[in-house]
Design a protein around this motif. Sequence first.
Motif, short mmCIF file in Angstrom:
data_model
loop_
_atom_site.label_atom_id
_atom_site.label_comp_id
_atom_site.label_asym_id
_atom_site.label_seq_id
_atom_site.Cartn_x
_atom_site.Cartn_y
_atom_site.Cartn_z
N ALA A 66 10.11 10.27 -0.49
CA ALA A 66 9.93 8.83 -0.71
C ALA A 66 8.93 8.54 -1.82
O ALA A 66 9.03 7.55 -2.52
N ASP A 67 7.94 9.45 -2.00
CA ASP A 67 6.94 9.17 -3.03
C ASP A 67 7.08 10.11 -4.23
O ASP A 67 6.14 10.37 -4.95
N ARG A 68 8.30 10.62 -4.46
CA ARG A 68 8.51 11.55 -5.56
C ARG A 68 9.83 11.32 -6.26
O ARG A 68 10.86 11.18 -5.61
N GLN A 69 9.80 11.24 -7.59
CA GLN A 69 11.00 11.12 -8.42
C GLN A 69 10.97 12.25 -9.44
O GLN A 69 9.90 12.75 -9.79
N PRO A 70 12.14 12.67 -9.96
CA PRO A 70 12.14 13.78 -10.93
C PRO A 70 11.44 13.41 -12.23
O PRO A 70 10.88 14.25 -12.90
N GLU A 71 11.51 12.12 -12.61
CA GLU A 71 10.71 11.70 -13.76
C GLU A 71 9.81 10.56 -13.30
O GLU A 71 10.22 9.70 -12.52
N PHE A 72 8.59 10.59 -13.77
CA PHE A 72 7.62 9.61 -13.32
C PHE A 72 6.56 9.45 -14.42
O PHE A 72 6.57 10.19 -15.40
N THR A 73 5.71 8.47 -14.25
CA THR A 73 4.74 8.17 -15.30
C THR A 73 3.33 8.45 -14.80
O THR A 73 2.98 8.07 -13.68
N GLN A 74 2.55 9.12 -15.63
CA GLN A 74 1.15 9.35 -15.28
C GLN A 74 0.23 8.50 -16.15
O GLN A 74 0.54 8.25 -17.31
N ILE A 75 -0.86 8.05 -15.56
CA ILE A 75 -1.99 7.60 -16.38
C ILE A 75 -2.84 8.85 -16.51
O ILE A 75 -3.44 9.30 -15.53
N ASP A 76 -2.83 9.42 -17.70
CA ASP A 76 -3.42 10.74 -17.88
C ASP A 76 -4.69 10.61 -18.73
O ASP A 76 -4.72 9.80 -19.66
N MET A 77 -5.70 11.36 -18.41
CA MET A 77 -6.94 11.28 -19.21
C MET A 77 -7.66 12.62 -19.26
O MET A 77 -7.45 13.47 -18.39
N GLU A 78 -8.45 12.80 -20.29
CA GLU A 78 -9.27 14.00 -20.41
C GLU A 78 -10.55 13.62 -21.16
O GLU A 78 -10.52 12.78 -22.07
N LEU A 79 -11.66 14.20 -20.75
CA LEU A 79 -12.96 13.84 -21.32
C LEU A 79 -13.74 15.12 -21.62
O LEU A 79 -13.68 16.07 -20.85
N VAL A 383 1.88 -2.98 -4.23
CA VAL A 383 2.82 -4.03 -3.79
C VAL A 383 3.31 -3.80 -2.36
O VAL A 383 4.13 -4.57 -1.87
N GLY A 384 2.83 -2.73 -1.71
CA GLY A 384 3.23 -2.48 -0.33
C GLY A 384 4.66 -2.03 -0.18
O GLY A 384 5.29 -2.28 0.85
N ALA A 385 5.21 -1.36 -1.20
CA ALA A 385 6.58 -0.84 -1.10
C ALA A 385 6.57 0.45 -0.28
O ALA A 385 5.55 1.14 -0.21
N ASP A 386 7.71 0.75 0.36
CA ASP A 386 7.79 1.95 1.18
C ASP A 386 8.22 3.18 0.39
O ASP A 386 8.06 4.30 0.83
N SER A 387 8.84 2.94 -0.76
CA SER A 387 9.34 4.06 -1.53
C SER A 387 9.04 3.83 -3.01
O SER A 387 9.05 2.69 -3.49
N ILE A 388 8.83 4.92 -3.70
CA ILE A 388 8.57 4.85 -5.14
C ILE A 388 9.81 4.29 -5.86
O ILE A 388 9.71 3.69 -6.93
N ARG A 389 10.98 4.45 -5.24
CA ARG A 389 12.23 3.93 -5.84
C ARG A 389 12.20 2.42 -5.99
O ARG A 389 12.87 1.86 -6.85
N ASP A 390 11.40 1.76 -5.13
CA ASP A 390 11.35 0.30 -5.17
C ASP A 390 10.57 -0.24 -6.36
O ASP A 390 10.62 -1.43 -6.64
N VAL A 391 9.82 0.62 -7.03
CA VAL A 391 9.00 0.13 -8.15
C VAL A 391 9.39 0.79 -9.47
O VAL A 391 8.66 0.70 -10.45
N ILE A 392 10.53 1.48 -9.48
CA ILE A 392 11.01 2.12 -10.71
C ILE A 392 12.36 1.51 -11.06
O ILE A 392 13.24 1.43 -10.19
#
Length: 429
Positions: A66-79, A383-392
């Motif tokens: 439910a919380d995993r998709q084959p492609e997804f977006t990261q906010i990625d950072m390095e310092l 947003v209180g969604a149950d699945s990552i699918r609901d916000v992609i």
Amino acid sequence: MEIETPTLIKSTPEGARDYLVPSRVHPGSFYALPQSPQIFKQLLMCSGYDRYFQLARCYRDEDLRADRQPEFTQIDMELSFVDVEDVLAVNEKLLKRLFKEICNFDIELPIQRMTWREAMDRFGSDKPDLRFGMELKNVSDVVKNCEFVVFKGALEQGGSVRGINAEGQGAMPRKKIDALVEFAKGFGAKGLAYLAINEDGTYKSSFAKFMTEDELKALVEAMGGKPGDLLLFAADKDKVVFDVLGNLRLEIAKQLGLLKKDDFKFLWVTEFPLFEYSEEQGRYVAMHHPFTMPMDEDLHLLDTDPGAVRAKAYDIVLNGTELGGGSVRIHQADIQAKMFELLGFTEEAAREQFGFLLDAFKYGVPPHAGLAYGLDRVIMLMVGADSIRDVIAFPKVKDASCLMSEAPAPVDAKQLEELQIAVTDEEKE
Ligand code: ASP
């Protein structure tokens, strides 16, 4: 500085399986789609871009949840020139601002912290949901002399006996308890021992008959049990016990409606183990990734007891979901070489896969650290969604296919020919 890194890269598997893209110009060779921009952001640090971020599209060929998709977006950072505290501080401010502006929710800083060890012991999980209690209790010592073979057997094999107290659930009907036992079996438990404390102080239990009155009393006391409570126990190897009780705790909370979606309980989990032992591969694998720095005070254990080495790795957890994670990186050639050795890389194999990073390191590496969020997961919780699918937009379903476009799909023979790829037919073979 926002910097885009390439998405057609060399396959350097970091844990999950890579998605591969065949090269037409170099038949028989493949690009991989990045699982994360990890190596690139570390190279950026070597080249002097000492603060980097990116909204990075990442790809992992894993089984979906439910919380995993084959492609997804990261906010990625390095310092660069930072240690754990600096990364956590930057991110606390970022989270505070995001949740204030978007959800009008005030995060109280500093965000609570817990070591991985404590999280496992108290919640059976490395991403504990802190919206409710029902903490695990280790009762191994209390039951170590009893005659109940399930408890005794687990302890004799080096495991443990732990329990949770579902307060006020002592009157749970047998059918519902049986369903919890089945649920536990789904996580590898052979069974689940229960003890309901009736209002009159008597017990209804699957194992009370194997224990003396005194032993039962001590057990109930250790669990903080009161009349009306339901105590549930798992006895097995630690890994199974944690998995079973950690999930059971969540399931009961869900059934009791304890998981409020507008309550945000943030937590840093720190000091993760550097390695985990893979039974399947018969060797240690990196718990985070091979570039993660061991804790200074554990460096001496690398040779003698690698399994006990803790890492400068941290996860940010919200309501039982891992929002993101990161680590301080190794910037010393000797520690990196040792790490590769422990992970079972020969020197040649390490060069073959990561040579371009190791070469860059030769010119001087600043100490550096970073973190990446799963952006879609953050939004899902906001947003209180149950699945990552609901916000992609246009998500994939469980077998990683797109129902709308019907990807993935076979391609023309001509396309395959150009790539010099032959598809073997499994059935015919
Ligand atoms: N690259 C890591 C990941 O995707 C995160 C990090 O260490 O910054 O999990």
